[in-house]
Design an enzyme around this catalytic site. Structure first.
Site, PDB file in Angstrom:
ATOM      1  N   HIS A  40       0.844  -1.187   0.000  1.00 51.89           N
ATOM      2  CA  HIS A  40       0.000   0.000   0.000  1.00 51.89           C
ATOM      3  C   HIS A  40       0.883   1.242   0.000  1.00 51.89           C
ATOM      4  O   HIS A  40       2.073   1.168   0.275  1.00 51.89           O
ATOM      5  CB  HIS A  40      -0.902   0.009   1.235  1.00 51.89           C
ATOM      6  CG  HIS A  40      -0.115   0.110   2.511  1.00 51.89           C
ATOM      7  ND1 HIS A  40       0.374  -1.008   3.162  1.00 51.89           N
ATOM      8  CD2 HIS A  40       0.303   1.183   3.236  1.00 51.89           C
ATOM      9  CE1 HIS A  40       1.047  -0.618   4.227  1.00 51.89           C
ATOM     10  NE2 HIS A  40       1.016   0.714   4.295  1.00 51.89           N
ATOM     11  N   HIS A 121       6.366   6.493  -0.777  1.00 57.18           N
ATOM     12  CA  HIS A 121       7.084   5.275  -1.140  1.00 57.18           C
ATOM     13  C   HIS A 121       6.298   4.072  -0.627  1.00 57.18           C
ATOM     14  O   HIS A 121       5.452   4.199   0.255  1.00 57.18           O
ATOM     15  CB  HIS A 121       8.499   5.282  -0.548  1.00 57.18           C
ATOM     16  CG  HIS A 121       8.507   5.254   0.946  1.00 57.18           C
ATOM     17  ND1 HIS A 121       8.341   6.398   1.708  1.00 57.18           N
ATOM     18  CD2 HIS A 121       8.647   4.236   1.818  1.00 57.18           C
ATOM     19  CE1 HIS A 121       8.366   6.067   2.988  1.00 57.18           C
ATOM     20  NE2 HIS A 121       8.545   4.765   3.086  1.00 57.18           N
TER      21      HIS A 121
END
Length: 135
Positions: A40, A121
């Site tokens: 995610h 990220h």
């Protein structure tokens, strides 16, 4: 309960990310790698809290158009005992606006958020030691 707000990806994108993760795992001698279902993009980390209703209200207040993301690099945060390996998202004005809007709504609900710059990220693994023969 540990809470965070994140973007989940379609099955096809998640599968592509997971294939890259598997390749990274094959090139490592150790690591604690993310599971496929846990891939995610975190928008906000709320930490240990039971303020689920406040988090839901903040999320419900967000209005954002759909937008595309791209992944442009593999990186690492160096740590003793193994690195955190990640894939990075280049600058994206829609993602930045979404993050700012969410952060504002969460603060209005009483959440204390990190002050550091948002650097999107996806974490692939922690405590990763790459096999030197692959460098």
């Amino acid at each position: 309960m540990r809470l965070f707000v994140a973007i989940l990806f379609s099955d096809s994108v998640t599968e592509q990310l997971f294939r890259g993760l598997v390749s990274l795992r094959q090139q490592s001698i150790q690591g604690n790698f993310s599971r496929r279902e846990n891939l995610h993009l975190t928008l906000a980390f709320l930490g240990e809290t039971h303020q689920t209703e406040g988090a839901k209200r903040a999320i419900d207040a967000i209005v954002s158009p759909a937008f595309s993301l791209s992944i442009n690099r593999l990186g690492r945060f160096q740590r003793p005992g193994g690195d955190i390996m990640w894939v990075g998202i280049p600058g994206n004005p829609h993602l930045s606006a979404l993050h700012q809007q969410l952060s504002s709504a969460l603060r209005e609900e009483g959440f204390s958020l990190e002050k550091r710059e948002y650097r999107p990220h996806l974490t692939l693994g922690r405590q990763v030691l790459l096999d030197p023969s692959f460098h």
